[in-house]
Scaffold this active site. Structure first.
Site, short mmCIF file in Angstrom:
data_model
loop_
_atom_site.label_atom_id
_atom_site.label_comp_id
_atom_site.label_asym_id
_atom_site.label_seq_id
_atom_site.Cartn_x
_atom_site.Cartn_y
_atom_site.Cartn_z
N ILE A 84 21.89 -0.57 8.31
CA ILE A 84 21.07 0.55 7.85
C ILE A 84 19.60 0.33 8.18
O ILE A 84 18.94 1.18 8.79
CB ILE A 84 21.25 0.77 6.34
CG1 ILE A 84 22.72 1.05 5.99
CG2 ILE A 84 20.36 1.90 5.86
CD1 ILE A 84 23.27 2.31 6.62
N GLU A 103 13.67 -9.37 6.97
CA GLU A 103 15.01 -9.84 6.64
C GLU A 103 14.90 -11.16 5.90
O GLU A 103 14.26 -12.10 6.37
CB GLU A 103 15.86 -10.00 7.90
CG GLU A 103 17.20 -10.67 7.68
CD GLU A 103 18.04 -9.99 6.61
OE1 GLU A 103 18.49 -10.70 5.68
OE2 GLU A 103 18.23 -8.76 6.68
N THR A 113 26.37 -6.38 6.01
CA THR A 113 26.81 -5.91 7.33
C THR A 113 27.83 -6.85 7.96
O THR A 113 28.80 -6.40 8.58
CB THR A 113 25.60 -5.75 8.26
OG1 THR A 113 24.80 -4.66 7.79
CG2 THR A 113 26.03 -5.45 9.70
N SER A 117 33.84 -3.61 7.32
CA SER A 117 35.09 -3.40 8.05
C SER A 117 34.86 -2.87 9.46
O SER A 117 35.73 -3.00 10.32
CB SER A 117 35.99 -2.43 7.28
OG SER A 117 35.39 -1.13 7.25
N ILE A 119 34.67 0.26 10.32
CA ILE A 119 35.32 1.55 10.56
C ILE A 119 34.29 2.66 10.60
O ILE A 119 33.44 2.77 9.72
CB ILE A 119 36.35 1.84 9.45
CG1 ILE A 119 37.46 0.79 9.45
CG2 ILE A 119 36.96 3.24 9.64
CD1 ILE A 119 38.41 0.90 8.27
N HIS A 121 34.22 6.18 9.96
CA HIS A 121 35.10 7.14 9.30
C HIS A 121 34.90 8.55 9.86
O HIS A 121 33.81 8.92 10.29
CB HIS A 121 34.85 7.14 7.79
CG HIS A 121 35.27 5.87 7.12
ND1 HIS A 121 36.55 5.66 6.67
CD2 HIS A 121 34.57 4.74 6.84
CE1 HIS A 121 36.63 4.45 6.13
NE2 HIS A 121 35.45 3.86 6.21
N VAL A 244 11.36 -10.47 0.19
CA VAL A 244 10.43 -9.66 -0.59
C VAL A 244 10.59 -10.02 -2.06
O VAL A 244 11.67 -9.87 -2.63
CB VAL A 244 10.68 -8.16 -0.36
CG1 VAL A 244 9.74 -7.33 -1.24
CG2 VAL A 244 10.48 -7.80 1.11
#
Length: 296
Positions: A84, A103, A113, A117, A119, A121, A244
């Site tokens: 994301i 990060e 992440t 899975s 997928i 969708h 952070v």
């Protein structure tokens, strides 16, 4: 009791990403055909003078030196470099913004992440009226072009929701109606004979299935890495090992306190050399920084 070899599922020799080829734009490309598709021609790469023909983002903002000890002001600070955060960073790299991607772990994609899975969708099972229902199908339809641009191996393999009795058939009907309400295209109910031609290794009790041919899958960390690399290529500054610890607002500015950590052995080795991680001064492993403001 020894296994019965006659009941082993048939080997359909399905293609695998990275084995004698690669998935590109949802479909498998044989190794000999990868040049110019999955492997872009050098003249079209983002660092060449041929910017007009490159499909990647074009905005190139200069990164702020990581060695700077002064308070740095950014337009946008993104906390978390998973799929994301990296996708947001990549999109913002198309604009003239000073963007920072933080990060806490030692690389991108190391949080949720990496266990995803993968997928993609189709959107038939999301509750109508929710944001997931609103955006799932639209996002699904973006993946083919996104993979052509970033080459993370998107596989457009479709999905089946299998029913083994009459009660489950009713669930298939409900899911299909929900999908239609959500705007999902190409859904259909596949009956037993056709179903076993498609998937001969299914549970022998299967009687029908809801097919969503637009569902697919990705390797989650390759997807996140591709997004983050492209964002950095186009001017986003990425700092790993930055946790952070606090966010506060001072007037129109949001101030972020960030704990910079490094592995103990690395810190000790640099200290013996009289240098920090960036080569300037001794590093204690807790280098706090004040960063950024968000767009008002």
């Amino acid at each position: 009791m020894p296994p019965n070899a006659s009941n082993a599922p048939p080997d359909r020799k399905l293609p695998q990403h990275g084995v004698k080829g690669a998935f590109y734009g949802g479909h498998f490309v044989d190794l000999e055909d990868c040049a110019g598709t999955f492997q872009p021609e050098a003249k079209n790469c983002s660092q060449c003078p041929n910017q007009g023909s490159c499909p990647r983002s074009q905005s190139r903002n200069a990164a702020i030196s990581a060695a700077s000890k002064e308070e740095v002001v950014y337009d946008v600070v993104i906390c978390g470099a998973g799929c994301i955060g990296s996708a947001i960073a990549r999109e913002l790299s198309k604009y003239s913004l000073k963007t920072l991607l933080l990060e806490a772990a030692d690389d991108v994609s190391q949080g949720a992440t990496k266990g995803n899975s993968g997928i993609v969708h189709a959107g038939y099972d999301d509750k109508p009226g929710t944001n997931r229902a609103k955006f799932c199908w639209k996002g699904n339809q973006m993946f083919t072009q996104l993979d052509r641009e970033l080459r993370f191996g998107y596989q457009l393999n479709g999905s089946l929701v299998v029913a083994t009795n009459q009660d489950e058939l009713k669930i298939l009907d409900d899911l299909m109606k929900r999908g239609e309400t959500n705007g999902v295209k190409n859904l259909r109910i596949v009956q037993k004979e056709e179903l076993f031609k498609m998937e001969p290794a299914l549970n022998p009790n299967a009687i029908a299935a809801l097919q969503a041919p637009d569902a697919g899958n990705v390797i989650p960390y390759e997807y996140a890495i591709a997004l983050a690399e492209n964002a950095v290529d186009n001017g986003v500054e990425l700092r790993i090992r930055r946790e952070v610890t606090d966010i506060s607002k001072k007037g129109e500015i949001f101030q972020l306190d960030v704990r910079h950590w490094e592995p103990k052995e690395y810190v000790e080795a640099r200290e013996k050399m009289g240098k920090s991680a960036d080569g300037s001064e001794p590093l204690d492993g807790s280098d706090n920084m004040n960063l950024g403001r968000l767009l008002s």
